[in-house]
Scaffold this motif. Sequence first.
Motif, mmCIF file in Angstrom:
data_model
loop_
_atom_site.group_PDB
_atom_site.id
_atom_site.type_symbol
_atom_site.label_atom_id
_atom_site.label_comp_id
_atom_site.label_asym_id
_atom_site.label_seq_id
_atom_site.Cartn_x
_atom_site.Cartn_y
_atom_site.Cartn_z
ATOM 1 N N TRP A 157 37.775 50.047 92.763
ATOM 2 C CA TRP A 157 37.570 49.843 91.332
ATOM 3 C C TRP A 157 36.811 51.027 90.759
ATOM 4 O O TRP A 157 35.784 51.445 91.299
ATOM 5 C CB TRP A 157 36.775 48.566 91.078
ATOM 6 C CG TRP A 157 37.579 47.310 91.253
ATOM 7 C CD1 TRP A 157 37.646 46.514 92.354
ATOM 8 C CD2 TRP A 157 38.435 46.711 90.270
ATOM 9 N NE1 TRP A 157 38.483 45.454 92.138
ATOM 10 C CE2 TRP A 157 38.988 45.547 90.862
ATOM 11 C CE3 TRP A 157 38.791 47.042 88.959
ATOM 12 C CZ2 TRP A 157 39.865 44.716 90.177
ATOM 13 C CZ3 TRP A 157 39.667 46.207 88.276
ATOM 14 C CH2 TRP A 157 40.204 45.063 88.888
ATOM 15 N N LEU A 158 37.297 51.565 89.643
ATOM 16 C CA LEU A 158 36.629 52.653 88.942
ATOM 17 C C LEU A 158 35.895 52.085 87.737
ATOM 18 O O LEU A 158 36.502 51.441 86.882
ATOM 19 C CB LEU A 158 37.644 53.699 88.472
ATOM 20 C CG LEU A 158 38.645 54.244 89.487
ATOM 21 C CD1 LEU A 158 39.518 55.315 88.827
ATOM 22 C CD2 LEU A 158 37.928 54.815 90.705
ATOM 23 N N PHE A 159 34.597 52.330 87.676
ATOM 24 C CA PHE A 159 33.770 51.873 86.558
ATOM 25 C C PHE A 159 33.153 53.076 85.866
ATOM 26 O O PHE A 159 32.607 53.973 86.515
ATOM 27 C CB PHE A 159 32.653 50.942 87.047
ATOM 28 C CG PHE A 159 33.143 49.734 87.791
ATOM 29 C CD1 PHE A 159 33.829 48.728 87.139
ATOM 30 C CD2 PHE A 159 32.927 49.607 89.160
ATOM 31 C CE1 PHE A 159 34.288 47.606 87.823
ATOM 32 C CE2 PHE A 159 33.376 48.492 89.856
ATOM 33 C CZ PHE A 159 34.065 47.488 89.191
ATOM 34 N N GLY A 160 33.229 53.101 84.532
ATOM 35 C CA GLY A 160 32.654 54.192 83.763
ATOM 36 C C GLY A 160 31.381 53.762 83.070
ATOM 37 O O GLY A 160 30.962 52.601 83.146
ATOM 38 N N SER A 161 30.760 54.689 82.382
ATOM 39 C CA SER A 161 29.498 54.396 81.711
ATOM 40 C C SER A 161 29.722 53.398 80.579
ATOM 41 O O SER A 161 30.806 53.321 79.993
ATOM 42 C CB SER A 161 28.878 55.678 81.160
ATOM 43 O OG SER A 161 29.569 56.110 80.007
ATOM 44 N N GLU A 162 28.670 52.634 80.277
ATOM 45 C CA GLU A 162 28.776 51.632 79.229
ATOM 46 C C GLU A 162 28.981 52.285 77.867
ATOM 47 O O GLU A 162 29.667 51.747 76.997
ATOM 48 C CB GLU A 162 27.515 50.770 79.238
ATOM 49 C CG GLU A 162 27.659 49.476 78.477
ATOM 50 C CD GLU A 162 26.627 48.453 78.916
ATOM 51 O OE1 GLU A 162 25.878 47.983 78.042
ATOM 52 O OE2 GLU A 162 26.571 48.126 80.114
ATOM 53 N N ALA A 163 28.413 53.476 77.680
ATOM 54 C CA ALA A 163 28.495 54.143 76.382
ATOM 55 C C ALA A 163 29.839 54.824 76.168
ATOM 56 O O ALA A 163 30.396 54.785 75.063
ATOM 57 C CB ALA A 163 27.367 55.166 76.249
ATOM 58 N N HIS A 164 30.379 55.443 77.215
ATOM 59 C CA HIS A 164 31.559 56.295 77.033
ATOM 60 C C HIS A 164 32.789 55.830 77.821
ATOM 61 O O HIS A 164 33.879 56.365 77.618
ATOM 62 C CB HIS A 164 31.223 57.730 77.429
ATOM 63 C CG HIS A 164 30.038 58.288 76.711
ATOM 64 N ND1 HIS A 164 30.043 58.550 75.357
ATOM 65 C CD2 HIS A 164 28.801 58.615 77.154
ATOM 66 C CE1 HIS A 164 28.858 59.031 74.994
ATOM 67 N NE2 HIS A 164 28.086 59.077 76.060
ATOM 68 N N GLY A 165 32.642 54.873 78.700
ATOM 69 C CA GLY A 165 33.779 54.427 79.491
ATOM 70 C C GLY A 165 34.188 55.457 80.515
ATOM 71 O O GLY A 165 33.454 56.393 80.837
ATOM 72 N N LEU A 166 35.394 55.301 81.031
ATOM 73 C CA LEU A 166 35.907 56.231 82.040
ATOM 74 C C LEU A 166 36.474 57.489 81.388
ATOM 75 O O LEU A 166 37.111 57.416 80.338
ATOM 76 C CB LEU A 166 37.011 55.561 82.862
ATOM 77 C CG LEU A 166 36.567 54.574 83.942
ATOM 78 C CD1 LEU A 166 37.767 53.793 84.454
ATOM 79 C CD2 LEU A 166 35.863 55.293 85.099
ATOM 80 N N PRO A 167 36.294 58.635 82.020
ATOM 81 C CA PRO A 167 36.948 59.851 81.529
ATOM 82 C C PRO A 167 38.462 59.700 81.583
ATOM 83 O O PRO A 167 39.018 59.003 82.438
ATOM 84 C CB PRO A 167 36.464 60.930 82.506
ATOM 85 C CG PRO A 167 35.233 60.381 83.142
ATOM 86 C CD PRO A 167 35.431 58.898 83.187
ATOM 87 N N GLU A 168 39.155 60.358 80.670
ATOM 88 C CA GLU A 168 40.607 60.258 80.574
ATOM 89 C C GLU A 168 41.299 60.652 81.871
ATOM 90 O O GLU A 168 42.298 60.036 82.271
ATOM 91 C CB GLU A 168 41.095 61.154 79.435
ATOM 92 C CG GLU A 168 42.611 61.251 79.319
ATOM 93 C CD GLU A 168 43.276 59.910 79.037
ATOM 94 O OE1 GLU A 168 44.423 59.724 79.478
ATOM 95 O OE2 GLU A 168 42.628 59.058 78.393
ATOM 96 N N GLU A 169 40.759 61.667 82.553
ATOM 97 C CA GLU A 169 41.422 62.101 83.790
ATOM 98 C C GLU A 169 41.385 61.030 84.878
ATOM 99 O O GLU A 169 42.262 60.994 85.746
ATOM 100 C CB GLU A 169 40.793 63.393 84.311
ATOM 101 C CG GLU A 169 39.325 63.306 84.709
ATOM 102 C CD GLU A 169 38.401 63.690 83.585
ATOM 103 O OE1 GLU A 169 37.250 64.080 83.873
ATOM 104 O OE2 GLU A 169 38.825 63.612 82.409
ATOM 105 N N LEU A 170 40.405 60.124 84.806
ATOM 106 C CA LEU A 170 40.339 59.067 85.809
ATOM 107 C C LEU A 170 41.262 57.904 85.453
ATOM 108 O O LEU A 170 41.899 57.327 86.336
ATOM 109 C CB LEU A 170 38.910 58.570 85.969
ATOM 110 C CG LEU A 170 37.960 59.494 86.726
ATOM 111 C CD1 LEU A 170 36.607 58.831 86.914
ATOM 112 C CD2 LEU A 170 38.538 59.878 88.076
ATOM 113 N N THR A 171 41.322 57.532 84.184
ATOM 114 C CA THR A 171 42.259 56.469 83.823
ATOM 115 C C THR A 171 43.697 56.920 84.097
ATOM 116 O O THR A 171 44.539 56.116 84.519
ATOM 117 C CB THR A 171 42.105 56.083 82.341
ATOM 118 O OG1 THR A 171 42.269 57.239 81.527
ATOM 119 C CG2 THR A 171 40.736 55.468 82.091
ATOM 120 N N SER A 172 43.966 58.204 83.912
ATOM 121 C CA SER A 172 45.308 58.720 84.199
ATOM 122 C C SER A 172 45.587 58.759 85.693
ATOM 123 O O SER A 172 46.732 58.583 86.137
ATOM 124 C CB SER A 172 45.464 60.133 83.612
ATOM 125 O OG SER A 172 45.324 60.116 82.205
#
Length: 283
Positions: A233-248
């Motif tokens: 599971w990939l979790f990003g920061s609460e303020a900014h979420g996951l970087p685009e390169e990771l969701t891709s």
Amino acid sequence: MSAPPSGGRLNRAGGAHIMAFTPRTPRVVAARRLQRRRDRDATGRFLAEGPQAVREALARPGVVTELFGTTTALDRYPELAATAARADVPVSEVTDEAIAALAETVAPQGLVAVCRHVDVPLEQALAGAPRLVAVLAEIRDPGNAGTVLRTADAAGAGAVVFAGDAVDPYNGKCVRASAGSLFHVDVVRATDPVAVVDALRAAGLSIFATTGYGDSDLDDLTDYGRLVGPTAWLFGSEAHGLPEELTSAADTTVRVPLYGRAESLNLAAAAAVCLYASARAQR
């Protein structure tokens, strides 16, 4: 036998009087520097505060290098002092002022351990074939990171990866929030989150990225059995979420369903829901 003067003690072998360490004692001064990241990185050491963290650190051989405690705390937790002594870990009695200088909480519990870093390379963590991995990508908040680490441990995760410009896992608040779980799972620090995803996929794990606008609903993944296999599971920061390169880079982007009127879940809550969905499916 007369009582030792204020600020001192008799050593535990019943020998000569030894003064308790103060905030100015060189070993206390050196340990206090570990509250700064640059000193933690330079020495490979960090501080674990409180009886729970100390107990879990001592349970992992070779991690604790010194234990500081007030007379009251060492008397309250004699088993921890005894465990340290059996492992040839120095047990140093300190004044209340010294423990206040070493601790980062408002009401210290009287025990602080100096510990060696416990993180391992990603390759080593993957060699154990973990079936559940949490990746904290660019997460900066130490309380959130430590809570997710604790939750991942509770859900049976084999590894937790601090990826990219993530918080230092040895930050005092992160260590405390992990409640000892820092010493239970393989903790990895990796500078390149995309390389982490590639390595996880090569090891046979499916990669799920959490986002409020995910293509897949968590309930659907559960219903269709897509969480049964090894999962990261990939979790990003609460303020900014996951970087685009990771969701891709992920196999699937996932949203947690909201049945009520709440706008969203915070990071720790969303991570708990996702990790436990995998844990249940795998069992």
